[in-house]
Design a protein around this motif. Structure first.
Motif, mmCIF file in Angstrom:
data_model
loop_
_atom_site.group_PDB
_atom_site.id
_atom_site.type_symbol
_atom_site.label_atom_id
_atom_site.label_comp_id
_atom_site.label_asym_id
_atom_site.label_seq_id
_atom_site.Cartn_x
_atom_site.Cartn_y
_atom_site.Cartn_z
ATOM 1 N N MET B 1 38.799 -15.961 -11.516
ATOM 2 C CA MET B 1 37.977 -15.850 -12.716
ATOM 3 C C MET B 1 36.657 -15.181 -12.361
ATOM 4 O O MET B 1 36.282 -15.094 -11.185
ATOM 5 N N ARG B 2 35.970 -14.694 -13.375
ATOM 6 C CA ARG B 2 34.716 -13.991 -13.130
ATOM 7 C C ARG B 2 33.535 -14.771 -13.702
ATOM 8 O O ARG B 2 33.611 -15.341 -14.795
ATOM 9 N N VAL B 3 32.459 -14.764 -12.916
ATOM 10 C CA VAL B 3 31.204 -15.351 -13.398
ATOM 11 C C VAL B 3 30.082 -14.351 -13.134
ATOM 12 O O VAL B 3 30.169 -13.539 -12.200
ATOM 13 N N LEU B 4 29.064 -14.400 -13.967
ATOM 14 C CA LEU B 4 27.897 -13.539 -13.772
ATOM 15 C C LEU B 4 26.908 -14.260 -12.863
ATOM 16 O O LEU B 4 26.526 -15.402 -13.135
ATOM 17 N N THR B 24 32.685 -24.767 -7.287
ATOM 18 C CA THR B 24 31.528 -25.502 -7.794
ATOM 19 C C THR B 24 30.259 -24.658 -7.643
ATOM 20 O O THR B 24 30.248 -23.641 -6.937
ATOM 21 N N VAL B 25 29.221 -25.105 -8.288
ATOM 22 C CA VAL B 25 27.930 -24.429 -8.187
ATOM 23 C C VAL B 25 27.462 -24.397 -6.734
ATOM 24 O O VAL B 25 26.982 -23.370 -6.241
ATOM 25 N N ALA B 26 27.622 -25.506 -6.031
ATOM 26 C CA ALA B 26 27.191 -25.565 -4.625
ATOM 27 C C ALA B 26 27.960 -24.563 -3.771
ATOM 28 O O ALA B 26 27.389 -23.907 -2.890
ATOM 29 N N ARG B 44 20.707 -22.408 -12.330
ATOM 30 C CA ARG B 44 21.083 -22.748 -13.696
ATOM 31 C C ARG B 44 22.452 -22.137 -14.024
ATOM 32 O O ARG B 44 22.802 -21.077 -13.509
ATOM 33 N N VAL B 45 23.163 -22.815 -14.869
ATOM 34 C CA VAL B 45 24.417 -22.280 -15.400
ATOM 35 C C VAL B 45 24.257 -22.156 -16.908
ATOM 36 O O VAL B 45 23.915 -23.126 -17.576
ATOM 37 N N ASN B 46 24.483 -20.963 -17.388
ATOM 38 C CA ASN B 46 24.311 -20.686 -18.818
ATOM 39 C C ASN B 46 22.930 -21.124 -19.305
ATOM 40 O O ASN B 46 22.790 -21.763 -20.330
ATOM 41 N N ARG B 47 21.934 -20.819 -18.486
ATOM 42 C CA ARG B 47 20.513 -21.036 -18.784
ATOM 43 C C ARG B 47 20.128 -22.510 -18.789
ATOM 44 O O ARG B 47 19.055 -22.878 -19.257
ATOM 45 N N GLN B 48 20.974 -23.369 -18.261
ATOM 46 C CA GLN B 48 20.667 -24.795 -18.215
ATOM 47 C C GLN B 48 20.741 -25.293 -16.778
ATOM 48 O O GLN B 48 21.633 -24.881 -16.020
ATOM 49 N N LEU B 56 32.579 -24.360 -12.062
ATOM 50 C CA LEU B 56 32.316 -23.173 -12.868
ATOM 51 C C LEU B 56 33.527 -22.833 -13.737
ATOM 52 O O LEU B 56 34.666 -23.132 -13.396
ATOM 53 N N ARG B 57 33.218 -22.173 -14.853
ATOM 54 C CA ARG B 57 34.280 -21.744 -15.751
ATOM 55 C C ARG B 57 34.181 -20.244 -15.970
ATOM 56 O O ARG B 57 33.129 -19.645 -15.757
#
Lengths: 199, 72
Positions: B1-4, B24-26, B44-48, B56-57
């Motif tokens: 999957m892709r994340v920015l 995971t974020v870590a 932050r993920v999605n500004r939070q 992550l999704r």
């Protein structure tokens, strides 16, 4: 920057925005939310993250908006303090390069470019206003709104005020420059009407 | 999957990256920054703000930004 420096009695800081083809040409300055006194400025972490998000949404790369750290100093000494040096190392020391620009209230400035890759290197740079490039009209109302939105002034804490003495001598052993004020005269030296354009 | 991913370290980065499902974020932080001092950053993920173990999704936006920028 002069408007922001002189609008209030406190220090103020922000990030320089550069075009992708000339990363040391600051075409705009963006403030983030910050708590300031006349000897200290601290950016809000969340506001920095918001700033990064906005700039990426504007299709800028981090090297265009996150490498030039700008802030002001009271008085006539622009040399970096212990706090400045710690921030420059901690917050900007893992980027390939970064630049610290300090503008003193009486006009002197200090600029140091640091390369953090390879053997690393640091150099003080001269600064000037490039009047040969086109630029937008002054927008004091917008600048004022940006200042009032982001800058929260507080009284200085005594322990902080002791930190601001400069600790790093210039490797060039030169006085800080105020040449960016004088650059207009250099640019207009051949123009007979230059004096008429001055305020 | 892709994340920015938005990250100012190194050459600076603001682009999509491919990550494995369940990352995971870590883990992403370790891959992207490799720093042993994540407390130097606001992640932050999605500004939070997010916990380190958040999974992550697809399409998530992860920003890794410096903290405690102060001058005197």
């Amino acid at each position: 920057m002069l408007f922001l420096r002189d609008y209030g009695d406190t220090e103020v800081g922000g990030f320089g925005i550069a075009p992708s083809d000339d990363l040391l040409f600051v075409e705009d300055i963006q403030l983030v939310k910050q708590v300031c006194s006349w000897v200290h400025v601290a950016f809000d972490d969340e506001s920095i993250a918001d700033f990064f998000d906005r700039e990426v949404d504007a299709n800028r790369r981090p090297e265009q908006f996150a490498r030039i750290w700008i802030h002001t100093h009271p008085g006539d000494c622009p040399r970096p303090s212990i706090t400045d040096e710690e921030t420059f190392q901690r917050a900007f020391g893992r980027a390939d390069w970064a630049l610290m620009f300090i503008l003193a209230r009486e006009g002197q400035s200090y600029t140091r470019l640091r390369f953090n890759v390879g053997p690393g290197a640091e150099i003080e740079l001269p600064v000037c206003v490039d009047y040969s490039r086109s630029f937008l009209a002054s927008r004091p109302d917008a600048w004022e709104a940006e200042y009032l939105t982001n800058v929260h002034a507080v009284q200085p804490v005594p322990s902080e005020s002791a930190e601001w003495e400069p600790v790093r001598p210039s490797p060039l052993e030169e006085d800080p420059t105020n040449s960016w004020f004088e650059s207009w005269f250099d640019y207009a030296a051949d123009d007979e009407n230059a004096e008429e354009l001055l305020p | 999957m892709r994340v920015l991913v938005i990250n100012n370290d190194g050459g600076g980065f603001a682009d999509y990256v491919d990550v494995a499902e369940g990352t995971t974020v870590a883990q992403l932080f370790e891959q992207q920054v490799g720093s042993t001092e994540p407390n130097r950053y606001l992640i932050r993920v999605n500004r939070q703000p997010c916990p380190a173990h958040q999974v992550l999704r697809e399409g998530d936006r992860v920003s890794i930004t410096p903290t405690k920028i102060e001058g005197a």
